[in-house]
Design a protein around this motif. Structure first.
Motif, short mmCIF file in Angstrom:
data_model
loop_
_atom_site.label_atom_id
_atom_site.label_comp_id
_atom_site.label_asym_id
_atom_site.label_seq_id
_atom_site.Cartn_x
_atom_site.Cartn_y
_atom_site.Cartn_z
N THR A 75 107.54 36.75 116.16
CA THR A 75 108.90 36.32 115.88
C THR A 75 109.79 36.66 117.06
O THR A 75 109.34 37.27 118.04
CB THR A 75 109.46 36.96 114.59
N ASN A 76 111.04 36.26 116.97
CA ASN A 76 112.07 36.66 117.94
C ASN A 76 113.22 37.19 117.08
O ASN A 76 113.95 36.41 116.47
CB ASN A 76 112.52 35.45 118.78
N ALA A 77 113.30 38.52 116.98
CA ALA A 77 114.20 39.16 116.01
C ALA A 77 115.65 39.19 116.50
O ALA A 77 116.29 40.24 116.57
CB ALA A 77 113.69 40.55 115.67
N ILE A 136 106.61 33.04 112.64
CA ILE A 136 107.65 32.87 111.63
C ILE A 136 108.96 33.28 112.29
O ILE A 136 109.18 34.44 112.62
CB ILE A 136 107.36 33.65 110.31
N ALA A 137 109.81 32.30 112.57
CA ALA A 137 110.96 32.58 113.44
C ALA A 137 112.09 31.57 113.21
O ALA A 137 112.74 31.14 114.15
CB ALA A 137 110.52 32.55 114.90
N GLY A 138 112.30 31.19 111.96
CA GLY A 138 113.32 30.15 111.72
C GLY A 138 113.04 28.95 112.58
O GLY A 138 113.94 28.27 113.07
N GLU A 144 107.55 17.40 119.13
CA GLU A 144 107.01 18.05 120.33
C GLU A 144 106.16 19.26 119.96
O GLU A 144 105.05 19.44 120.47
CB GLU A 144 108.15 18.53 121.23
N ARG A 145 106.70 20.09 119.10
CA ARG A 145 105.98 21.31 118.72
C ARG A 145 104.73 20.98 117.92
O ARG A 145 103.72 21.68 118.02
CB ARG A 145 106.91 22.24 117.91
N LYS A 146 104.81 19.90 117.13
CA LYS A 146 103.64 19.50 116.33
C LYS A 146 102.46 19.09 117.20
O LYS A 146 101.31 19.09 116.77
CB LYS A 146 104.02 18.35 115.38
N GLY A 186 115.64 27.31 124.62
CA GLY A 186 114.47 26.96 123.84
C GLY A 186 114.74 26.63 122.39
O GLY A 186 113.85 26.16 121.68
N TYR A 187 115.97 26.86 121.92
CA TYR A 187 116.31 26.52 120.54
C TYR A 187 116.54 25.01 120.44
O TYR A 187 116.90 24.36 121.42
CB TYR A 187 117.62 27.21 120.10
N THR A 188 116.41 24.47 119.24
CA THR A 188 116.68 23.05 119.04
C THR A 188 118.12 22.69 119.39
O THR A 188 118.39 21.55 119.75
CB THR A 188 116.36 22.62 117.59
N GLY A 189 119.02 23.67 119.31
CA GLY A 189 120.41 23.42 119.71
C GLY A 189 120.49 23.00 121.17
O GLY A 189 121.28 22.12 121.54
N ILE A 223 124.39 26.27 117.61
CA ILE A 223 123.30 27.09 117.06
C ILE A 223 123.12 26.75 115.57
O ILE A 223 123.98 26.12 114.96
CB ILE A 223 123.61 28.61 117.27
N ASP A 224 122.01 27.21 115.00
CA ASP A 224 121.69 26.95 113.59
C ASP A 224 122.76 27.51 112.64
O ASP A 224 123.29 28.60 112.88
CB ASP A 224 120.34 27.57 113.21
N SER A 225 122.98 26.78 111.53
CA SER A 225 124.07 27.06 110.61
C SER A 225 124.14 28.49 110.06
O SER A 225 125.18 29.13 110.15
CB SER A 225 124.02 26.06 109.45
N1 ARG Z 1 115.72 26.64 114.59
C1 ARG Z 1 115.85 26.75 115.99
C2 ARG Z 1 114.58 26.31 116.69
O1 ARG Z 1 113.57 26.15 116.10
C3 ARG Z 1 116.20 28.15 116.44
C4 ARG Z 1 115.23 29.20 116.01
C5 ARG Z 1 115.51 30.54 116.64
N2 ARG Z 1 114.71 31.54 116.03
C6 ARG Z 1 114.64 32.84 116.43
N3 ARG Z 1 113.89 33.65 115.74
N4 ARG Z 1 115.27 33.24 117.51
O2 ARG Z 1 114.58 26.10 117.86
#
Ligand code: ARG
Length: 294
Positions: A75-77, A136-138, A144-146, A186-189, A223-225
Motif C-alpha cells: 500500500t501507500n499509507a 490494496i491502496a484505494g 492501463e492497469r488491467k 501516478g494517481y488517476t487525478g 484528488i479522490d473525493s
Molecule cells: N484512486 C487513485 C488511483 O488509483 C489514487 C489512489 C492513491 N492511493 C494511495 N494509497 N496513495 O490512482
C-alpha cells in the motif's frame, strides 16, 4: 423535425460520453499509467526467472502467497481514510478502510495480513516482482492497469474532485485552464488533468500538494473525493468543487499478479460477502466519522 432533434440529441449525448471517457481514465492519454505498465513489463522480463522460481516454490508448498500463512499487501499509507499511519493501526501502525479489509480477508482465509508501505508508483511493479502478494491502496481500476495486473471485485466508488481556497472562482473543471494545478504523481487525478491538456505540477504526497494550495503556491488540487474531504476538514479555508461531467466515477479494487486466480478467488469471496453484509459500508462510515471528528 422531431427526428432530427432526437438524432442531434443522441449524437450530443454520445459525444458527451466519449468526451467524459477521454477526459479521465482509461485511454492512451494515461501517460503515468502507461509508464508504469512499460516499466513493469521491462521489470517483468528481467525477473521472469525469479518469478517462475518463486511460483514453483509456492506451488510446491501449496501456498498462494510468497510466505506461507501470510498475505502480504502493498500500500501507500498516504491516503486517508483508506490507509494512513496511526499510533496504533489495525495492522501494525497502518490504519484505515483498506487496512481493515486486508486484515479481515487474510484472517478469513486462516492467514495473517502484513503490510509493505511504499510509493504509490512502485506498487504495481512490486506486485509483478513478487515482493508483495496483492495491492490494496484505494487503487482505481483502469484499462492501463488491467494490462499489467488482475483486479478483484470493486469495493468502493469514488470520483476526482477539486480542492480550492474558499474564495476561489473555480466552479468547474474547465475553470482550471488558466490556473496552477497540483496533482499527486501516478494517481488517476494526474491522468485526468493530463488528458484535459492542462499543465500541472505533480507531488509525491497529497499533504504536500495541499500545503502548496494552503500557502497560495497553487490554485487547485485534483484528488479522490474521500481523501479530499479529509484535507478540507484538516485545513481552514478550503472547499471541494465537484464536476461530475468532467470526472467520471472510479472504482477501487485489490490487484493481484496476473493469473494468480487462487488468491483472487479468496479475495473476491471475502469482498463479495463484505459488500453483501454491509461490512464495507460500515467501515466507510466508521473511518469517515473518525476523520470528521478529528
Ligand atoms: N484512486 C487513485 C488511483 O488509483 C489514487 C489512489 C492513491 N492511493 C494511495 N494509497 N496513495 O490512482
Amino acid at each position: 423535425m422531431k427526428k432530427v432533434t432526437k438524432t442531434a440529441a443522441l449524437v450530443l449525448a454520445m459525444a458527451m460520453v466519449i468526451s467524459t471517457l477521454t477526459a479521465c481514465g482509461d485511454d492512451s492519454g494515461a501517460t503515468t499509467d502507461a509508464a508504469v505498465t512499460d516499466e513493469a513489463a521491462a521489470n517483468d522480463t528481467a525477473d521472469t526467472a525469479d518469478a517462475d522460481e518463486a511460483a514453483d516454490t509456492d506451488a510446491a508448498q501449496g501456498t498462494v502467497t510468497k510466505t506461507e500463512g501470510v498475505m502480504t499487501f502493498g500500500t501507500n499509507a498516504e491516503f486517508p481514510p483508506f490507509e494512513f499511519v496511526a499510533g496504533t493501526g489495525v495492522i501494525d501502525q497502518y490504519d484505515g478502510i483498506d487496512m481493515a479489509i486486508a486484515k479481515q480477508i487474510a484472517e478469513e482465509n486462516g492467514m495473517t495480513a502484513a503490510i509493505e508501505n511504499m510509493e504509490f508508483d512502485s506498487l504495481l511493479i512490486a506486485l509483478q516482482n513478487g515482493q508483495i502478494d496483492a495491492v490494496i491502496a484505494g487503487m482505481t481500476v483502469t484499462e492501463e492497469r488491467k494490462e499489467a495486473v488482475d483486479f478483484s471485485t470493486p469495493y468502493y466508488t469514488a470520483t476526482q474532485v477539486m480542492i480550492v481556497k474558499e474564495d476561489s472562482d473555480i466552479a468547474a473543471a474547465a475553470d482550471m485552464a488558466d490556473k496552477k494545478i497540483c496533482v499527486i504523481q501516478g494517481y488517476t487525478g494526474e491522468v485526468c488533468v493530463n488528458d484535459m491538456g492542462y499543465p500541472y505540477e505533480a507531488f509525491k504526497k497529497g499533504t504536500e500538494a495541499v500545503m502548496e494550495l494552503v500557502n497560495g503556491k497553487c490554485d487547485v488540487v485534483v484528488i479522490d473525493s474521500a481523501t479530499a474531504q479529509k484535507y478540507v476538514n484538516d485545513n481552514e479555508g478550503l472547499k471541494i468543487v465537484e464536476d461530475a461531467a468532467a470526472f467520471e466515477a472510479e472504482e477501487y479494487a485489490i490487484a493481484v499478479r496476473k493469473g494468480n486466480t487462487e488468491l483472487l478467488d479468496m479475495i473476491n469471496t471475502a469482498i463479495d460477502a463484505k459488500l453483501a453484509d454491509g461490512t464495507i459500508s460500515e467501515l466507510g462510515v466508521k473511518y469517515t466519522e473518525e476523520i470528521t471528528a478529528e
